[in-house]
Motif scaffolding. Structure first.
Motif, short mmCIF file in Angstrom:
data_model
loop_
_atom_site.label_atom_id
_atom_site.label_comp_id
_atom_site.label_asym_id
_atom_site.label_seq_id
_atom_site.Cartn_x
_atom_site.Cartn_y
_atom_site.Cartn_z
N ALA A 1 -2.36 24.23 5.82
CA ALA A 1 -1.55 23.39 4.93
C ALA A 1 -2.32 22.10 4.60
N ALA A 2 -1.97 21.52 3.48
CA ALA A 2 -2.58 20.26 3.08
C ALA A 2 -2.16 19.16 4.04
N GLU A 3 -3.08 18.25 4.30
CA GLU A 3 -2.80 17.10 5.14
C GLU A 3 -3.53 15.89 4.55
N VAL A 4 -2.91 14.74 4.64
CA VAL A 4 -3.46 13.53 4.03
C VAL A 4 -4.05 12.61 5.10
N ASP A 5 -5.23 12.07 4.81
CA ASP A 5 -5.82 11.03 5.66
C ASP A 5 -5.30 9.71 5.10
N PRO A 6 -4.35 9.05 5.80
CA PRO A 6 -3.75 7.83 5.25
C PRO A 6 -4.74 6.67 5.09
N GLU A 7 -5.83 6.70 5.82
CA GLU A 7 -6.84 5.64 5.69
C GLU A 7 -7.56 5.71 4.34
N LYS A 8 -7.75 6.92 3.84
CA LYS A 8 -8.45 7.10 2.57
C LYS A 8 -7.51 7.10 1.37
N CYS A 9 -6.24 7.43 1.59
CA CYS A 9 -5.28 7.59 0.50
C CYS A 9 -4.90 6.26 -0.14
N ALA A 10 -4.87 6.25 -1.46
CA ALA A 10 -4.46 5.06 -2.22
C ALA A 10 -3.05 5.20 -2.78
N GLY A 11 -2.44 6.36 -2.57
CA GLY A 11 -1.07 6.57 -3.05
C GLY A 11 -0.95 6.66 -4.56
N LYS B 1 0.85 -1.19 0.00
CA LYS B 1 0.00 0.00 0.00
C LYS B 1 0.89 1.24 0.00
N LYS B 2 0.51 2.19 -0.81
CA LYS B 2 1.22 3.47 -0.89
C LYS B 2 0.36 4.54 -0.22
N VAL B 3 1.00 5.58 0.21
CA VAL B 3 0.30 6.70 0.84
C VAL B 3 1.08 7.99 0.55
N ALA B 4 0.35 9.08 0.47
CA ALA B 4 0.98 10.39 0.25
C ALA B 4 1.26 11.04 1.60
N VAL B 5 2.37 11.78 1.68
CA VAL B 5 2.67 12.59 2.86
C VAL B 5 3.03 13.99 2.39
N VAL B 6 2.60 14.98 3.16
CA VAL B 6 2.87 16.38 2.84
C VAL B 6 4.04 16.83 3.71
N GLN B 7 5.07 17.35 3.08
CA GLN B 7 6.27 17.74 3.80
C GLN B 7 6.23 19.21 4.22
N CYS B 8 5.12 19.58 4.85
CA CYS B 8 4.94 20.90 5.45
C CYS B 8 3.74 20.81 6.38
N ASP C 1 5.68 4.08 0.90
CA ASP C 1 5.01 2.88 1.38
C ASP C 1 4.32 3.20 2.70
N ALA C 2 3.12 2.70 2.87
CA ALA C 2 2.35 2.98 4.08
C ALA C 2 3.05 2.51 5.36
N GLU C 3 3.90 1.52 5.25
CA GLU C 3 4.60 1.02 6.43
C GLU C 3 5.61 2.04 6.96
N TYR C 4 6.00 3.02 6.17
CA TYR C 4 6.92 4.06 6.62
C TYR C 4 6.12 5.26 7.11
#
Length: 184
Positions: free
Chosen positions: A71-81, A7-14, A98-101
């Protein structure tokens, strides 16, 4: 043998600690690229999230929102990467992992620590506390901000817990303890 896809996920670096006091109108058409071109003074950090919502518009799963700091923030539960949000960000602040990170650096400012401290309440000041507290040697300081080597990281959260500015985050919210202190 079938290969299992991680599983992939997006992260915002701010985290949005660099938002100016003036509020940007979220009117239709007032997206990040336009803000960047016309209202760049909305954020005091040239590396910070503009908060215009281009990533939100790009996300088909409604996994991104604008947090209380603008700032933008991602909900990892909804994100498909899928990466559509990353492509939409004009400052390249969103990355797919990767979601594990779940531990990540939420600041990519290349300004020196003193300037970052002046510009942002949560920006990385390259103090090195995270580097000294990582038992795996997975954290380094590059271009004046923390960088985490995901191959070495065991997600213990020591870097996130010890970061005095809250610039290293855990998108699960387990190790990000600085949040309640910001602004106080």
């Amino acid at each position: 043998m079938a290969r299992v896809r991680k599983k992939k996920v997006a992260v915002v670096q701010c985290t949005g600690g660099c938002r100016r006091q003036t509020e940007i109108s979220k009117a239709a058409g007032n997206r990040c690229q336009q803000i960047l071109e016309t209202k760049a003074d909305a954020v005091s950090c040239e590396y910070g999230c503009l908060g215009g919502g281009s990533c939100i518009e790009a996300c088909r799963l409604h996994a991104i929102y604008i947090n209380a700091k603008g700032a933008a923030e991602v909900d990892p539960e909804k994100c498909a990467g899928c990466g559509l949000c990353a492509k939409a960000c004009p400052r390249s602040l969103i990355r797919i992992t990767d979601a594990e990170y779940n531990i990540y650096s939420a600041c990519v400012s290349e300004d020196a620590g003193a300037q970052t401290r002046k510009n942002c309440e949560t920006g990385c000041i390259a103090c090195g506390i995270c580097v000294r507290n990582c038992p795996m040697g997975a954290v380094s300081i590059e271009n004046n901000h923390a960088v985490i080597d995901e191959e070495k990281c065991i997600a213990c959260g020591m870097c996130a817990m010890k970061c005095p500015r809250g610039a290293i985050r855990d998108y699960n919210g387990i190790f990000t303890v600085r949040e309640a202190q910001v602004g106080s």
